[in-house]
Design a protein around this motif. Structure first.
Motif, PDB file in Angstrom:
ATOM      1  N   TYR A 152       0.872  -1.177   0.000  1.00  0.00           N
ATOM      2  CA  TYR A 152       0.000   0.000   0.000  1.00  0.00           C
ATOM      3  C   TYR A 152       0.903   1.217   0.000  1.00  0.00           C
ATOM      4  CZ  TYR A 152       0.717   0.775   5.022  1.00  0.00           C
ATOM      5  OH  TYR A 152       1.262   1.023   6.256  1.00  0.00           O
ATOM      6  N   GLY A 153       0.450   2.263  -0.624  1.00  0.00           N
ATOM      7  CA  GLY A 153       1.275   3.464  -0.729  1.00  0.00           C
ATOM      8  C   GLY A 153       2.485   3.207  -1.605  1.00  0.00           C
ATOM      9  N   TYR A 154       3.480   4.042  -1.449  1.00  0.00           N
ATOM     10  CA  TYR A 154       4.681   3.904  -2.283  1.00  0.00           C
ATOM     11  C   TYR A 154       5.679   2.961  -1.609  1.00  0.00           C
ATOM     12  CZ  TYR A 154       7.094   6.984   0.937  1.00  0.00           C
ATOM     13  OH  TYR A 154       7.656   7.514   2.051  1.00  0.00           O
ATOM     14  N   ALA A 155       6.586   2.414  -2.402  1.00  0.00           N
ATOM     15  CA  ALA A 155       7.595   1.475  -1.903  1.00  0.00           C
ATOM     16  C   ALA A 155       8.843   2.248  -1.496  1.00  0.00           C
ATOM     17  CB  ALA A 155       7.924   0.442  -2.967  1.00  0.00           C
ATOM     18  N   GLY A 156       8.942   2.603  -0.227  1.00  0.00           N
ATOM     19  CA  GLY A 156      10.116   3.318   0.246  1.00  0.00           C
ATOM     20  C   GLY A 156       9.930   3.784   1.675  1.00  0.00           C
ATOM     21  N   LYS A 157      10.983   4.394   2.205  1.00  0.00           N
ATOM     22  CA  LYS A 157      10.954   4.930   3.566  1.00  0.00           C
ATOM     23  C   LYS A 157       9.966   6.087   3.665  1.00  0.00           C
ATOM     24  CE  LYS A 157      15.768   3.807   4.528  1.00  0.00           C
ATOM     25  NZ  LYS A 157      17.078   4.342   4.931  1.00  0.00           N
ATOM     26  N   CYS A 158       9.661   6.477   4.894  1.00  0.00           N
ATOM     27  CA  CYS A 158       8.778   7.614   5.152  1.00  0.00           C
ATOM     28  C   CYS A 158       9.233   8.826   4.344  1.00  0.00           C
ATOM     29  CB  CYS A 158       8.799   7.955   6.647  1.00  0.00           C
ATOM     30  SG  CYS A 158       7.886   9.447   7.079  1.00  0.00           S
ATOM     31  N   GLY A 159       8.303   9.455   3.677  1.00  0.00           N
ATOM     32  CA  GLY A 159       8.627  10.622   2.870  1.00  0.00           C
ATOM     33  C   GLY A 159       8.460  11.939   3.612  1.00  0.00           C
ATOM     34  N   ARG A 160       7.974  11.897   4.843  1.00  0.00           N
ATOM     35  CA  ARG A 160       7.740  13.133   5.606  1.00  0.00           C
ATOM     36  C   ARG A 160       8.882  13.503   6.531  1.00  0.00           C
ATOM     37  NH1 ARG A 160       1.417  12.987   7.381  1.00  0.00           N
ATOM     38  NH2 ARG A 160       0.626  12.407   5.336  1.00  0.00           N
TER      39      ARG A 160
END
Length: 116
Positions: free
Chosen positions: A41-49
């Motif tokens: 779910y969402g994008y494949a990667g670390k937290c973007g915030r």
């Protein structure tokens, strides 16, 4: 009687004046790729915030610092309140995003130390 009520009300208000703040340091941003493959779910990667090394200082026990993740704020709120009450020892906590967990260090800061 009215004067007593004013004193009681004032003592309640004084209790909420902040003597301590909470320093929140982002220690680690992670991504669980194995679980993402199974439950994407969402994008494949670390937290973007949030980014490792970021530091946030709470101005109040009720409002999150500017640019702080609202989900992480809700997860950390009970701990943040304990630092505003004077909790002595730093602690490590993380948000509840199982795929992109962010780990934080929480510490007490005295308001008087920041005013100097």
């Amino acid at each position: 009687m009215e004067n007593n009520m004013s004193q009681i009300e004032q003592s309640g208000i004084d209790k909420f004046s902040e003597k301590y703040l909470c320093k929140i340091t982002v220690l680690k941003c992670d991504f669980n790729q194995e679980l993402y493959k199974q439950y994407p779910y969402g994008y494949a990667g670390k937290c973007g915030r949030l980014k490792e090394g970021q530091v946030f200082i709470t101005k109040s026990r009720w409002d999150s610092p500017e640019h702080f993740c609202t989900w992480a704020w809700r997860d950390l709120l009970p701990s943040i309140h304990s630092y505003h009450e004077g909790k002595e020892y730093p602690s490590i906590a993380c948000c509840t995003d199982g795929l992109r967990p962010v780990t934080f260090k929480l510490e007490k800061l005295e308001v008087s130390a920041l005013e100097q």
